[in-house]
Design a protein around this motif. Structure first.
Motif, PDB file in Angstrom:
ATOM      1  N   LEU A  39     -38.473 -29.521  -6.783  1.00 34.09           N
ATOM      2  CA  LEU A  39     -37.390 -30.261  -7.421  1.00 34.09           C
ATOM      3  C   LEU A  39     -37.843 -30.869  -8.743  1.00 34.09           C
ATOM      4  CD1 LEU A  39     -35.909 -31.843  -4.204  1.00 34.09           C
ATOM      5  CD2 LEU A  39     -34.857 -30.074  -5.619  1.00 34.09           C
ATOM      6  N   ALA A  43     -35.960 -30.309 -12.298  1.00 34.03           N
ATOM      7  CA  ALA A  43     -35.605 -31.400 -13.201  1.00 34.03           C
ATOM      8  C   ALA A  43     -36.237 -31.222 -14.570  1.00 34.03           C
ATOM      9  CB  ALA A  43     -36.027 -32.739 -12.583  1.00 34.03           C
ATOM     10  N   VAL A  52     -25.429 -31.837 -13.290  1.00 34.03           N
ATOM     11  CA  VAL A  52     -25.973 -31.016 -12.209  1.00 34.03           C
ATOM     12  C   VAL A  52     -24.940 -30.881 -11.103  1.00 34.03           C
ATOM     13  CG1 VAL A  52     -27.780 -30.839 -10.443  1.00 34.03           C
ATOM     14  CG2 VAL A  52     -28.331 -31.741 -12.720  1.00 34.03           C
ATOM     15  N   ASP A  54     -24.643 -29.975  -7.230  1.00 31.70           N
ATOM     16  CA  ASP A  54     -25.413 -29.861  -5.990  1.00 31.70           C
ATOM     17  C   ASP A  54     -24.495 -29.292  -4.916  1.00 31.70           C
ATOM     18  OD1 ASP A  54     -26.939 -30.137  -3.709  1.00 31.70           O
ATOM     19  OD2 ASP A  54     -27.565 -32.185  -4.123  1.00 31.70           O
ATOM     20  N   TRP A  66     -32.541 -39.051  -5.946  1.00 28.87           N
ATOM     21  CA  TRP A  66     -33.678 -38.783  -6.823  1.00 28.87           C
ATOM     22  C   TRP A  66     -33.212 -38.199  -8.154  1.00 28.87           C
ATOM     23  CZ3 TRP A  66     -35.953 -34.438  -9.051  1.00 28.87           C
ATOM     24  CH2 TRP A  66     -37.241 -34.643  -9.586  1.00 28.87           C
ATOM     25  N   LEU A  67     -32.292 -37.244  -8.112  1.00 30.39           N
ATOM     26  CA  LEU A  67     -31.797 -36.624  -9.348  1.00 30.39           C
ATOM     27  C   LEU A  67     -31.091 -37.645 -10.236  1.00 30.39           C
ATOM     28  CD1 LEU A  67     -30.443 -33.264  -7.890  1.00 30.39           C
ATOM     29  CD2 LEU A  67     -32.394 -33.521  -9.431  1.00 30.39           C
ATOM     30  N   GLN A  70     -33.406 -39.508 -12.207  1.00 28.64           N
ATOM     31  CA  GLN A  70     -33.950 -38.796 -13.374  1.00 28.64           C
ATOM     32  C   GLN A  70     -33.006 -38.854 -14.570  1.00 28.64           C
ATOM     33  OE1 GLN A  70     -37.189 -37.741 -12.720  1.00 28.64           O
ATOM     34  NE2 GLN A  70     -36.547 -38.772 -10.819  1.00 28.64           N
ATOM     35  N   PHE A  72     -29.687 -37.820 -14.476  1.00 30.84           N
ATOM     36  CA  PHE A  72     -28.700 -36.749 -14.485  1.00 30.84           C
ATOM     37  C   PHE A  72     -27.346 -37.231 -13.958  1.00 30.84           C
ATOM     38  CE2 PHE A  72     -32.688 -34.101 -13.594  1.00 30.84           C
ATOM     39  CZ  PHE A  72     -32.963 -33.985 -14.952  1.00 30.84           C
ATOM     40  N   LEU A  74     -24.308 -36.235 -11.605  1.00 31.69           N
ATOM     41  CA  LEU A  74     -24.171 -35.370 -10.434  1.00 31.69           C
ATOM     42  C   LEU A  74     -22.719 -35.093 -10.075  1.00 31.69           C
ATOM     43  CD1 LEU A  74     -26.436 -34.165  -8.516  1.00 31.69           C
ATOM     44  CD2 LEU A  74     -27.179 -35.839 -10.209  1.00 31.69           C
TER      45      LEU A  74
END
Length: 210
Positions: A39, A43, A52, A54, A66-67, A70, A72, A74
């Protein structure tokens, strides 16, 4: 008489719907040692502030969490009402869709598409059709990551005392399908380095020309 393996494949959405609370408890933590490096690769390949998608986002923890950390944006899709409800409650500033990934068409494209241990619950035939789903949701240059098995076949497990279905295409089939969908830079690596029987992590990129 209904084939029990086929029945288990059809029962996946119901299984996660009935046990949404159990799944959320099991995965309410940090990335595990096997998934973290992959992952992080995903990223690192995305631009700052990337959008992103998912597919099979579950409860949103730990991966969505977690994303988002970073930086992002979602959009998550899952077929379990209980899991999507948890995402909406935990991360209301992001977008959550109750939907089946099979045949999905959101009419939008993303910098990254992730199907982390989700599309492998589909039959091999349904997984073959996912290449087009991935491609139509990727911007030019966008990055895909998903998980498959080491070879074509069905693997049955048990979760919460019920049958748990997994399937995989052969690596040559995955690659051919991705190429046919217009994806490039296709790579396959073992989830656990050096383990021949390990799940496989696939990455690809949509070409810059549309």
């Amino acid at each position: 008489m209904t084939d029990p393996v086929e029945a288990a494949a059809e029962a996946i959405i119901g299984l996660y719907t009935r046990h949404a609370d159990d799944w959320a408890r099991m995965r309410d933590g940090t990335l595990n040692a096997d998934e973290g490096p992959h992952l992080q690769r995903f990223a690192a390949a995305l631009p700052e502030g990337a959008e992103v998608l998912d597919l099979g986002c579950g409860s949103g923890r730990p991966i969505v969490h977690w994303l988002i950390g970073q930086g992002f944006r979602l959009t998550g899709v899952d077929a379990s009402p209980g899991l999507i409800a948890r995402c909406r409650a935990a991360f209301p500033e992001h977008e959550w869709r109750l939907d089946d990934m099979r045949g999905l068409d959101l009419g939008r494209r993303f910098h990254g598409v992730l199907a982390w241990f989700s599309s492998f619950h589909l039959t091999a035939e349904a997984q073959a059709a996912m290449a087009a789903v991935y491609a139509r949701h990727l911007r030019p240059g966008g990055v895909l990551m998903f998980v498959g098995g080491p070879g074509r076949g069905v693997s049955m497990g048990t979760w919460m005392g019920e049958p748990l279905y997994h399937a995989s295409q052969a690596p040559t089939e995955y690659r051919a399908g991705l190429e046919q969908a217009g994806l490039i830079d296709i790579e396959e690596v073992a989830l656990k380095p050096g383990a021949d029987d390990s799940a496989r992590v696939w990455t690809a990129r949509r070409g810059m020309s549309d």
